[in-house]
Design a protein around this motif. Structure first.
Motif, short mmCIF file in Angstrom:
data_model
loop_
_atom_site.label_atom_id
_atom_site.label_comp_id
_atom_site.label_asym_id
_atom_site.label_seq_id
_atom_site.Cartn_x
_atom_site.Cartn_y
_atom_site.Cartn_z
N GLY A 177 0.78 -1.23 0.00
CA GLY A 177 0.00 0.00 0.00
C GLY A 177 0.81 1.29 0.00
O GLY A 177 0.24 2.37 -0.07
N PHE A 220 -3.78 9.69 11.39
CA PHE A 220 -3.62 8.27 11.08
C PHE A 220 -4.55 7.43 11.96
O PHE A 220 -4.80 7.79 13.13
N THR A 221 -5.00 6.31 11.41
CA THR A 221 -5.83 5.37 12.17
C THR A 221 -5.32 3.96 11.95
O THR A 221 -5.22 3.51 10.81
N SER A 230 -5.95 -0.11 12.54
CA SER A 230 -7.05 -1.04 12.78
C SER A 230 -6.56 -2.44 12.45
O SER A 230 -5.50 -2.62 11.84
N ASN A 282 -4.17 9.89 6.55
CA ASN A 282 -4.81 11.02 5.91
C ASN A 282 -4.02 12.29 6.17
O ASN A 282 -3.16 12.34 7.06
N GLN A 311 -4.47 3.62 8.09
CA GLN A 311 -5.06 4.63 7.23
C GLN A 311 -4.37 5.95 7.53
O GLN A 311 -4.38 6.42 8.68
N SER A 370 -3.95 10.82 0.88
CA SER A 370 -4.15 9.68 1.77
C SER A 370 -3.55 8.41 1.18
O SER A 370 -3.46 8.27 -0.05
N TYR A 423 -4.01 -2.66 9.50
CA TYR A 423 -4.05 -1.56 8.54
C TYR A 423 -3.57 -0.27 9.18
O TYR A 423 -3.64 -0.09 10.40
N SER A 456 -1.38 -1.93 4.43
CA SER A 456 -1.86 -3.21 4.95
C SER A 456 -0.67 -4.08 5.32
O SER A 456 0.40 -3.97 4.71
N ARG A 499 -3.43 3.97 2.37
CA ARG A 499 -3.80 2.93 3.33
C ARG A 499 -2.79 1.80 3.23
O ARG A 499 -2.67 1.17 2.17
#
Length: 120
Positions: A8, A67-68, A70, A83, A81, A17, A79, A21, A19
Protein backbone atom coordinates in the motif's frame (compact mmCIF):
# COMPACT_ATOMS: atom_id res chain seq x y z
CA UNK A 1 7.91 -19.31 9.98
CA UNK A 2 6.62 -15.83 10.77
CA UNK A 3 5.95 -13.54 7.84
CA UNK A 4 4.67 -9.97 7.83
CA UNK A 5 4.04 -8.59 4.35
CA UNK A 6 3.28 -4.90 3.93
CA UNK A 7 1.59 -3.29 0.96
CA UNK A 8 0.00 0.00 0.00
CA UNK A 9 2.95 2.37 0.03
CA UNK A 10 3.68 4.80 -2.76
CA UNK A 11 4.01 8.41 -3.81
CA UNK A 12 1.32 10.89 -2.82
CA UNK A 13 1.00 14.66 -2.74
CA UNK A 14 0.80 16.52 0.55
CA UNK A 15 -2.73 16.42 1.89
CA UNK A 16 -3.43 13.08 0.28
CA UNK A 17 -4.15 9.68 1.77
CA UNK A 18 -2.74 6.18 1.70
CA UNK A 19 -3.80 2.93 3.33
CA UNK A 20 -1.13 0.46 4.34
CA UNK A 21 -1.86 -3.21 4.95
CA UNK A 22 0.18 -5.88 6.69
CA UNK A 23 -0.75 -9.52 6.23
CA UNK A 24 0.60 -11.80 8.93
CA UNK A 25 1.26 -15.52 8.92
CA UNK A 26 2.96 -17.90 11.31
CA UNK A 27 1.70 -16.10 14.41
CA UNK A 28 -1.34 -16.37 16.64
CA UNK A 29 -2.62 -13.08 15.27
CA UNK A 30 -5.27 -12.49 17.91
CA UNK A 31 -2.59 -12.80 20.61
CA UNK A 32 -0.21 -10.28 19.11
CA UNK A 33 0.06 -6.56 19.66
CA UNK A 34 0.46 -5.19 16.14
CA UNK A 35 2.23 -1.99 15.30
CA UNK A 36 3.47 0.30 12.58
CA UNK A 37 6.87 1.95 12.79
CA UNK A 38 8.69 4.21 10.37
CA UNK A 39 12.22 5.25 9.57
CA UNK A 40 12.89 8.45 7.69
CA UNK A 41 16.21 9.04 5.91
CA UNK A 42 18.93 9.86 8.42
CA UNK A 43 16.66 9.28 11.41
CA UNK A 44 16.02 6.52 13.89
CA UNK A 45 13.03 4.23 13.62
CA UNK A 46 10.04 5.59 15.50
CA UNK A 47 6.71 4.26 16.65
CA UNK A 48 3.73 5.34 14.59
CA UNK A 49 0.86 3.37 16.15
CA UNK A 50 0.04 0.16 17.94
CA UNK A 51 -3.14 -1.83 18.49
CA UNK A 52 -3.80 -4.58 21.01
CA UNK A 53 -5.80 -7.71 20.38
CA UNK A 54 -8.93 -6.12 21.80
CA UNK A 55 -8.53 -2.91 19.83
CA UNK A 56 -6.82 -0.51 22.21
CA UNK A 57 -4.70 1.92 20.23
CA UNK A 58 -1.71 4.14 20.81
CA UNK A 59 -0.36 6.83 18.48
CA UNK A 60 2.68 9.00 18.15
CA UNK A 61 1.80 12.63 18.82
CA UNK A 62 2.91 13.55 15.30
CA UNK A 63 0.19 11.41 13.69
CA UNK A 64 -2.71 11.74 16.14
CA UNK A 65 -5.86 12.84 14.38
CA UNK A 66 -4.46 11.98 10.95
CA UNK A 67 -3.62 8.27 11.08
CA UNK A 68 -5.83 5.37 12.17
CA UNK A 69 -4.62 1.87 12.96
CA UNK A 70 -7.05 -1.04 12.78
CA UNK A 71 -6.96 -4.81 12.61
CA UNK A 72 -9.04 -7.64 11.21
CA UNK A 73 -8.38 -10.72 13.31
CA UNK A 74 -10.30 -12.92 10.86
CA UNK A 75 -7.96 -11.88 8.03
CA UNK A 76 -4.76 -11.72 10.11
CA UNK A 77 -4.25 -8.22 8.78
CA UNK A 78 -3.46 -4.85 10.33
CA UNK A 79 -4.05 -1.56 8.54
CA UNK A 80 -2.81 1.99 8.77
CA UNK A 81 -5.06 4.63 7.23
CA UNK A 82 -3.01 7.77 6.67
CA UNK A 83 -4.81 11.02 5.91
CA UNK A 84 -3.64 14.61 5.55
CA UNK A 85 -0.17 13.37 4.72
CA UNK A 86 2.77 15.73 5.10
CA UNK A 87 6.23 15.66 3.52
CA UNK A 88 7.65 14.84 6.95
CA UNK A 89 5.67 11.57 6.89
CA UNK A 90 8.02 10.33 4.16
CA UNK A 91 9.65 7.15 5.45
CA UNK A 92 9.84 3.40 5.17
CA UNK A 93 6.90 2.04 7.14
CA UNK A 94 7.28 -1.37 8.76
CA UNK A 95 4.79 -3.68 10.39
CA UNK A 96 5.58 -5.22 13.76
CA UNK A 97 4.10 -8.14 15.68
CA UNK A 98 4.74 -8.75 19.37
CA UNK A 99 3.35 -11.96 20.83
CA UNK A 100 3.12 -15.70 20.31
CA UNK A 101 3.93 -17.51 17.10
CA UNK A 102 2.18 -20.70 15.98
CA UNK A 103 4.62 -22.69 18.09
CA UNK A 104 3.58 -20.70 21.19
CA UNK A 105 6.97 -19.00 21.32
CA UNK A 106 6.99 -15.33 22.35
CA UNK A 107 8.82 -12.95 20.08
CA UNK A 108 8.89 -9.80 18.00
CA UNK A 109 8.74 -9.91 14.21
CA UNK A 110 9.14 -7.29 11.51
CA UNK A 111 8.04 -6.91 7.94
CA UNK A 112 10.36 -5.79 5.16
CA UNK A 113 8.84 -2.33 4.97
CA UNK A 114 7.04 -0.26 2.38
CA UNK A 115 8.11 3.16 1.15
CA UNK A 116 5.81 6.13 1.61
CA UNK A 117 6.85 9.34 -0.13
CA UNK A 118 4.89 12.56 0.30
CA UNK A 119 5.67 15.35 -2.14
CA UNK A 120 5.14 19.01 -1.29
Amino acid sequence: QVQLVESGGGLVQAGGSLRLSCAASGIIFSNNVMGWYRRAPGKQRELVATITSDGNTNYADSVKGRFTISRDNAKNTVYLQMNSLKPEDTAVYSCNADGLDRGLRPGVSWGQGTQVTVSS
